[in-house]
Design an enzyme around this catalytic site. Sequence first.
Site, PDB file in Angstrom:
ATOM      1  N   TRP A  39      43.716  37.433  40.106  1.00 15.27           N
ATOM      2  CA  TRP A  39      43.821  38.769  40.710  1.00 15.27           C
ATOM      3  C   TRP A  39      43.716  39.920  39.718  1.00 15.27           C
ATOM      4  O   TRP A  39      44.296  39.858  38.636  1.00 15.27           O
ATOM      5  CB  TRP A  39      45.183  38.863  41.419  1.00 15.27           C
ATOM      6  CG  TRP A  39      45.527  40.233  41.885  1.00 15.27           C
ATOM      7  CD1 TRP A  39      46.175  41.198  41.165  1.00 15.27           C
ATOM      8  CD2 TRP A  39      45.247  40.803  43.171  1.00 15.27           C
ATOM      9  NE1 TRP A  39      46.323  42.334  41.939  1.00 15.27           N
ATOM     10  CE2 TRP A  39      45.758  42.120  43.168  1.00 15.27           C
ATOM     11  CE3 TRP A  39      44.616  40.323  44.339  1.00 15.27           C
ATOM     12  CZ2 TRP A  39      45.654  42.967  44.284  1.00 15.27           C
ATOM     13  CZ3 TRP A  39      44.521  41.168  45.440  1.00 15.27           C
ATOM     14  CH2 TRP A  39      45.031  42.471  45.402  1.00 15.27           C
ATOM     15  N   ASP A  42      44.370  47.979  39.800  1.00 15.54           N
ATOM     16  CA  ASP A  42      44.018  49.241  39.134  1.00 15.54           C
ATOM     17  C   ASP A  42      43.447  49.138  37.723  1.00 15.54           C
ATOM     18  O   ASP A  42      43.976  48.387  36.890  1.00 15.54           O
ATOM     19  CB  ASP A  42      45.268  50.112  38.947  1.00 15.54           C
ATOM     20  CG  ASP A  42      46.138  50.184  40.168  1.00 15.54           C
ATOM     21  OD1 ASP A  42      45.756  49.667  41.209  1.00 15.54           O
ATOM     22  OD2 ASP A  42      47.226  50.782  40.057  1.00 15.54           O
ATOM     23  N   GLN A  58      45.314  46.007  35.876  1.00 17.99           N
ATOM     24  CA  GLN A  58      46.428  45.272  36.465  1.00 17.99           C
ATOM     25  C   GLN A  58      45.931  43.861  36.774  1.00 17.99           C
ATOM     26  O   GLN A  58      44.871  43.694  37.385  1.00 17.99           O
ATOM     27  CB  GLN A  58      46.876  45.962  37.763  1.00 17.99           C
ATOM     28  CG  GLN A  58      47.599  47.266  37.518  1.00 17.99           C
ATOM     29  CD  GLN A  58      49.015  47.049  37.017  1.00 17.99           C
ATOM     30  OE1 GLN A  58      49.908  46.769  37.789  1.00 17.99           O
ATOM     31  NE2 GLN A  58      49.217  47.171  35.723  1.00 17.99           N
ATOM     32  N   TRP A  66      48.289  39.203  44.281  1.00 19.96           N
ATOM     33  CA  TRP A  66      49.096  40.098  43.446  1.00 19.96           C
ATOM     34  C   TRP A  66      50.398  39.396  43.073  1.00 19.96           C
ATOM     35  O   TRP A  66      50.979  38.675  43.895  1.00 19.96           O
ATOM     36  CB  TRP A  66      49.382  41.389  44.230  1.00 19.96           C
ATOM     37  CG  TRP A  66      50.023  42.457  43.408  1.00 19.96           C
ATOM     38  CD1 TRP A  66      49.401  43.363  42.606  1.00 19.96           C
ATOM     39  CD2 TRP A  66      51.436  42.734  43.308  1.00 19.96           C
ATOM     40  NE1 TRP A  66      50.322  44.182  42.005  1.00 19.96           N
ATOM     41  CE2 TRP A  66      51.586  43.831  42.416  1.00 19.96           C
ATOM     42  CE3 TRP A  66      52.579  42.173  43.863  1.00 19.96           C
ATOM     43  CZ2 TRP A  66      52.825  44.370  42.085  1.00 19.96           C
ATOM     44  CZ3 TRP A  66      53.814  42.713  43.534  1.00 19.96           C
ATOM     45  CH2 TRP A  66      53.921  43.799  42.653  1.00 19.96           C
ATOM     46  N   SER A 102      50.947  49.973  36.313  1.00 24.89           N
ATOM     47  CA  SER A 102      49.847  50.801  35.817  1.00 24.89           C
ATOM     48  C   SER A 102      50.268  51.861  34.812  1.00 24.89           C
ATOM     49  O   SER A 102      51.400  52.335  34.815  1.00 24.89           O
ATOM     50  CB  SER A 102      49.146  51.476  36.990  1.00 24.89           C
ATOM     51  OG  SER A 102      48.334  50.536  37.626  1.00 24.89           O
ATOM     52  N   ARG A 168      56.154  56.051  38.868  1.00 25.30           N
ATOM     53  CA  ARG A 168      55.311  55.116  38.095  1.00 25.30           C
ATOM     54  C   ARG A 168      53.954  55.692  37.710  1.00 25.30           C
ATOM     55  O   ARG A 168      53.586  56.761  38.111  1.00 25.30           O
ATOM     56  CB  ARG A 168      55.111  53.840  38.907  1.00 25.30           C
ATOM     57  CG  ARG A 168      54.496  54.053  40.282  1.00 25.30           C
ATOM     58  CD  ARG A 168      54.301  52.691  40.970  1.00 25.30           C
ATOM     59  NE  ARG A 168      53.865  52.826  42.346  1.00 25.30           N
ATOM     60  CZ  ARG A 168      54.664  52.842  43.403  1.00 25.30           C
ATOM     61  NH1 ARG A 168      55.962  52.730  43.252  1.00 25.30           N
ATOM     62  NH2 ARG A 168      54.169  52.970  44.618  1.00 25.30           N
ATOM     63  N   ASP A 169      53.225  54.868  36.973  1.00 28.33           N
ATOM     64  CA  ASP A 169      51.821  55.084  36.617  1.00 28.33           C
ATOM     65  C   ASP A 169      51.613  56.270  35.667  1.00 28.33           C
ATOM     66  O   ASP A 169      50.848  57.199  35.970  1.00 28.33           O
ATOM     67  CB  ASP A 169      50.954  55.271  37.884  1.00 28.33           C
ATOM     68  CG  ASP A 169      51.190  54.187  38.924  1.00 28.33           C
ATOM     69  OD1 ASP A 169      51.624  53.088  38.543  1.00 28.33           O
ATOM     70  OD2 ASP A 169      50.942  54.442  40.122  1.00 28.33           O
ATOM     71  N   GLU A 223      50.216  57.763  44.121  1.00 26.41           N
ATOM     72  CA  GLU A 223      50.149  56.795  43.014  1.00 26.41           C
ATOM     73  C   GLU A 223      49.084  57.244  42.013  1.00 26.41           C
ATOM     74  O   GLU A 223      48.186  58.014  42.336  1.00 26.41           O
ATOM     75  CB  GLU A 223      49.785  55.404  43.555  1.00 26.41           C
ATOM     76  CG  GLU A 223      50.829  54.835  44.512  1.00 26.41           C
ATOM     77  CD  GLU A 223      50.572  53.378  44.850  1.00 26.41           C
ATOM     78  OE1 GLU A 223      51.478  52.558  44.658  1.00 26.41           O
ATOM     79  OE2 GLU A 223      49.454  53.046  45.303  1.00 26.41           O
ATOM     80  N   TRP A 306      44.050  47.781  49.012  1.00 25.36           N
ATOM     81  CA  TRP A 306      45.245  47.006  49.335  1.00 25.36           C
ATOM     82  C   TRP A 306      45.123  46.417  50.727  1.00 25.36           C
ATOM     83  O   TRP A 306      44.666  47.073  51.653  1.00 25.36           O
ATOM     84  CB  TRP A 306      46.505  47.890  49.254  1.00 25.36           C
ATOM     85  CG  TRP A 306      46.859  48.192  47.827  1.00 25.36           C
ATOM     86  CD1 TRP A 306      46.771  49.397  47.200  1.00 25.36           C
ATOM     87  CD2 TRP A 306      47.318  47.262  46.842  1.00 25.36           C
ATOM     88  NE1 TRP A 306      47.150  49.273  45.885  1.00 25.36           N
ATOM     89  CE2 TRP A 306      47.497  47.985  45.643  1.00 25.36           C
ATOM     90  CE3 TRP A 306      47.589  45.887  46.856  1.00 25.36           C
ATOM     91  CZ2 TRP A 306      47.945  47.380  44.467  1.00 25.36           C
ATOM     92  CZ3 TRP A 306      48.037  45.293  45.677  1.00 25.36           C
ATOM     93  CH2 TRP A 306      48.208  46.030  44.507  1.00 25.36           C
TER      94      TRP A 306
END
Length: 493
Positions: A39, A42, A58, A66, A102, A168-169, A223, A306
């Site tokens: 898998w 990003d 990722q 995932w 990420s 995040r990210d 995101e 997704w």
Amino acid sequence: MSLHQTYIEKANSNIEKLRTKVADNHWRLQYHVASQANWINDPNGFVFYDGEYHLFYQHHPYSAEWGPMHWGHVKSKDLANWEHLAIALAPSENYDQDGCFSGSAIEKDGKLYLMYTGNTWTGENRDTDLKQVQCLAVSEDGVNFQKLDQNPVISDVPEGNINPNHIRDPKVWKNGEHYYCVLGSKTNEETGQILLYRSSNLTDWEFLSIAAKGEGNFGFMWECPDVFHLDGKDVLVMSPQGVKPEGDLYHNLHQSGYVMGTLDYDSGILEHGNFELLDYGFDFYAPQTTVDDQGRRIMVAWMAMWESHMPEKEFDWAGAMTLPRELKLENGKIISKPVPELKALRGEVVQYENSTLKGEKKIPGISGNCYELEVIIQAKIATNFGLKLRVDEENDQETVLSYNVKEETLSFNRDKAGSGPGGIRKAPAQLKDGQLHLRIFVDKSSIEVFVHDGEQVITARIYPSEQATAVSFFADDEIELVTVKKWDINGSI
Ligand code: FRU
């Protein structure tokens, strides 16, 4: 050996075991970046470092689903040919034990730093039981990365209306004397927003502001933010989750696009205009950009979505990156063009000029499953025209691109594309001097359509049979095929 290094070696050897088998799959992409097995999602850490482009992603090296996130790694001298490198990050510490999520990359004092989100599950509920902190890893050779002892470098949730779980990210950049980073976030009432931080050394971060926040139909979480300066404007690229469909727009589960305006570095506020999509297709998410030594702003996105059905999972891989696209500002909008280096992948050209068409026809030599096709069509008196790609008549398969003159839309129909999900996506597109200009990149299981040199782009994964190689042109009334050029592409990523 550190625990981190042990985990990386274990992950690398699992990929090594599957590599050859995956390479044999007829849907395996020939000139798009993907992991050698299992898998990916990003793009991460896209950066021009020491004369080469590095791209991380990722990655779950243990299955085609995932799972605990690692960072896979490829590099390239020319954005067309890529070399696979060892996995760069694996979850190994208490602050990132459930995933290295990420993030981005930046060079400082000749070293390459990765800034990423350490994810920890704190209970069963994936929406509420998680802790996300920001971390750094550093490398002197661009291949082997050590996590910093100071990690996590951002762990507290700033005061204000900020959901404490979803932060995040990090996307990091330098402006003047300072480093800045933006994080994806949401309010406690489920409105997407972006947090802005500042640092003088990459390790000590000060929260500055909520730089931007959604209003109206703008999603419950933003995101993968990315902030950069482009031709006089400040741009915020992000991926809002949960925007509701409006007319022809926003039919994917989540969206990716940008707002543009001016970022005031003192107040930390981005004054901006409307949200615009960066791609009108099915499979485009979490784009990330970098700037190279020529000053070009280049973007790559995850070429998937997704929760979408990915038939390649059956063959031990899932997901890929889009082609690298150069961003420019034209007439107040961002346009994205395939980088010119991709021309180096072209084989011999098959070319036709100035033929008229009414009805449907195939053209000798215009076929294949891995090629670039440039088409200029003069609409003349037709109201609907286009082309069918990856046609397999025996199995009733085709992917249809059709232009509707009245609606001024280009639609991409994959209802009969083969295995995998169907559906239609439409991009607004006006004829120019009565003409439609398309550059189409077909790889074994993907299509990217650049309209009028990148004014609109439509990206999709499709899963046709191996023998689906025919192309046909159609029109409900007379059109002129001004130019049809096809180059086979000989990639081998
Ligand atoms: C976006 C995303 C990020 C997160 C990563 C996890 O697709 O959800 O927000 O860091 O994927 O793999």
